[in-house]
Design a protein around this motif. Structure first.
Motif, PDB file in Angstrom:
ATOM      1  N   PRO A 104      45.045  -4.543 -15.251  1.00  0.00           N
ATOM      2  CA  PRO A 104      44.565  -4.819 -13.893  1.00  0.00           C
ATOM      3  C   PRO A 104      43.953  -6.211 -13.719  1.00  0.00           C
ATOM      4  O   PRO A 104      43.465  -6.532 -12.630  1.00  0.00           O
ATOM      5  N   HIS A 105      43.959  -7.034 -14.768  1.00  0.00           N
ATOM      6  CA  HIS A 105      43.309  -8.348 -14.669  1.00  0.00           C
ATOM      7  C   HIS A 105      44.001  -9.262 -13.669  1.00  0.00           C
ATOM      8  O   HIS A 105      43.356 -10.116 -13.054  1.00  0.00           O
ATOM      9  N   ASN A 106      45.337  -9.105 -13.496  1.00  0.00           N
ATOM     10  CA  ASN A 106      46.015  -9.958 -12.530  1.00  0.00           C
ATOM     11  C   ASN A 106      45.716  -9.554 -11.091  1.00  0.00           C
ATOM     12  O   ASN A 106      46.132 -10.229 -10.148  1.00  0.00           O
ATOM     13  N   LYS A 107      44.999  -8.462 -10.909  1.00  0.00           N
ATOM     14  CA  LYS A 107      44.578  -8.047  -9.573  1.00  0.00           C
ATOM     15  C   LYS A 107      43.184  -8.562  -9.250  1.00  0.00           C
ATOM     16  O   LYS A 107      42.813  -8.682  -8.076  1.00  0.00           O
ATOM     17  N   GLU A 108      42.428  -8.889 -10.277  1.00  0.00           N
ATOM     18  CA  GLU A 108      41.044  -9.336 -10.075  1.00  0.00           C
ATOM     19  C   GLU A 108      41.021 -10.700  -9.402  1.00  0.00           C
ATOM     20  O   GLU A 108      41.659 -11.643  -9.854  1.00  0.00           O
ATOM     21  N   GLY A 109      40.306 -10.798  -8.303  1.00  0.00           N
ATOM     22  CA  GLY A 109      40.169 -12.064  -7.600  1.00  0.00           C
ATOM     23  C   GLY A 109      41.373 -12.435  -6.757  1.00  0.00           C
ATOM     24  O   GLY A 109      41.441 -13.555  -6.237  1.00  0.00           O
TER      25      GLY A 109
END
Length: 216
Positions: A104-109
């Protein structure tokens, strides 16, 4: 898409995949690498990888089969996005130089669209020598495709465009010819005919008595 689909075992290879069209592939050949979308290509609206200055790629190998198939309604459309064919480029993970941002890191920000688990953002361009395999998939039928190795020539793309272009045109003609037959079938339904007639009479009544609907 089901496990039995002929494309699925190929997509499950230990490669990353990038979907593009014939014109876009020609640009890749000229550039020598896959560029991150800076917003000039507006096929999918705003999406997370674009916000990260990254190339959108698919990883169908790392997640479990159940996870991949569970998201199929979201990613399958990209396999047939271009007309008359989509070129799905298989990328060798060992030759990808940039930083990968996974879910899910590519969804953060980010606020753009993203397909959970299978979509990965590659920050920076991807060099031509990372391409290890190619799949040429027909626009109207993703069970019709050609698997090509590391080298995909312009001539091979042109031949597939001609082949699949004929299939696309035939499918369009078939749908056009079936349209009157479908309408005839619908109108032969007595219940539907009765509803259409009732609707016509209701419209006629309202036209003759504009205030009747309001009880005036």
């Amino acid at each position: 898409m089901e496990r039995s689909h002929p494309l699925f075992p190929r997509l499950r290879q230990a490669l990353y995949w990038h979907c593009t069209g014939p014109a876009e592939y020609e640009q890749i050949l000229m550039d020598g690498f896959i560029r991150p979308n800076d917003g000039r290509v507006k096929k999918w609206g705003c999406y997370a990888c674009q916000e990260l200055g990254a190339v959108s790629i698919f990883d169908f190998h790392t997640p479990t089969e159940d996870i991949v198939l569970g998201e199929a309604l979201k990613w399958r459309m990209f396999l047939t996005l271009f007309r008359p064919l989509t070129i799905i480029i298989g990328l060798d993970p060992a030759r990808i130089p940039g930083h990968l941002v996974r879910y899910p890191h590519n969804k953060e920000g980010t606020i753009g669209n993203l397909i959970p688990w299978v979509e990965v953002c590659h920050v920076g361009p991807i060099p031509f020598n990372a391409m290890a395999s190619h799949l040429l998939v027909c626009k109207v039928d993703d069970t019709q495709f050609h698997a090509v190795g590391k080298v995909l020539t312009r001539e091979r793309v042109a031949a597939a465009q001609k082949e699949f272009g004929g299939i696309v045109q035939a499918e369009a003609a078939r749908r056009e010819s079936n349209h009157p037959k479908l309408m005839e079938t619908i109108l032969q339904d007595p219940d539907l005919r009765a509803r259409i007639q009732a609707a016509r009479e209701r419209i006629k009544s309202l036209q003759n008595n504009p205030g009747s609907e309001l009880g005036v």
